[in-house]
Design a protein around this motif. Structure first.
Motif: not given
Lengths: 102, 144
Positions: B41, B44-45, B95, B107-108, B110-111, B114-115
């Motif tokens: 992820l 990709e982002e 969110v 969101l990209g 941001f995710l 987070q991860m």
């Protein structure tokens, strides 16, 4: 390690099932399929292995469309890695999400 | 230290090649598949961000990706020679908004924040560099 493609299809009970990887290269096809699905109520994600923000956008647009037309869409059989991503994105507050059993 | 490197033009058509590069690294190093998703992820982002925002005057930036095993985790470095852009300067999306008010994009990055355990941006030698690290719950299974 295999590199699974993305697949989306309509199941026998009227649900839409997604499998494989919903990445940025697949989101246009996924959105088109969902937009053309009449009476969309349930999306089965049991075999979805991967989703990124492009895929979340597809889910969000679909939920907005279905909710505006009446009932929202339900996501079922969501596996832990996918559920984590939904949770980080705050999707658990705007969608009915059921986790995979076990 | 196990480390792999690849480079592609910042064109969405090359996303599958980057994904395959990361998955190959994962199987070579015997890392558990379930731990791959956050890194796939993140790659990709960050790559798609360069694809969307990195091209100026028709020039397509080159994106270089390095992935390495570090103590207890994995470090992913994505570099591009596009115009200066710090993705960490983007505002976090809301969110918690209601469905009606929920924004469609943003969101990209941001995710990714987070991860991953850490995300660091620097502009160096006329390149954007984003370095991301995350500890793994389970280590490589190659110790036979």
């Amino acid at each position: 390690m295999s590199n699974p493609m993305f697949e989306i299809r309509r199941g026998s009970a009227g649900e839409v099932a997604m499998a494989g990887r919903l990445d940025a290269t697949q989101c246009d096809a996924a959105l088109k399929f969902l937009n053309e699905t009449a009476d969309l109520r349930v999306i089965d994600l049991a075999s979805l292995e991967y989703i990124a923000s492009a895929g979340l956008r597809v889910i969000l647009l679909t939920q907005k469309r279905c909710k505006a037309a009446g009932a929202g869409v339900r996501l079922i059989n969501v596996t832990p890695p996918i559920h984590d991503i939904f949770r980080y994105a705050g999707f658990d507050q705007i969608l009915d999400i059921t986790r995979a059993a076990g | 230290m196990t480390e792999r490197h690849t480079a592609v033009p910042s064109d969405a058509a090359h996303l599958p090649a980057l994904t395959e590069f990361l998955r190959n690294f994962w199987s070579e190093t015997g890392l558990p598949t379930v731990e791959a998703v956050p890194f796939e992820l993140a790659l990709e982002e960050v790559f798609m961000n360069v694809v969307m925002h990195g091209s100026q005057g028709g020039r397509v930036p080159r994106v270089e990706v390095s992935v390495a095993l570090v103590e207890g985790g994995v470090t992913l470095i994505v570099e591009d020679d596009g115009p200066p852009f710090d993705p960490l300067s983007l505002l976090a999306p809301n969110v918690t908004a209601s469905l009606e008010e929920r924004p469609i994009g943003g969101l990209g990055v941001f995710l990714v924040r987070q991860m991953m355990d850490s995300v660091r941006y620097q502009r160096r030698d006329a390149r954007n560099q984003l370095q991301m690290t995350k500890q793994l719950a389970v280590g490589p299974s190659t110790s036979k």
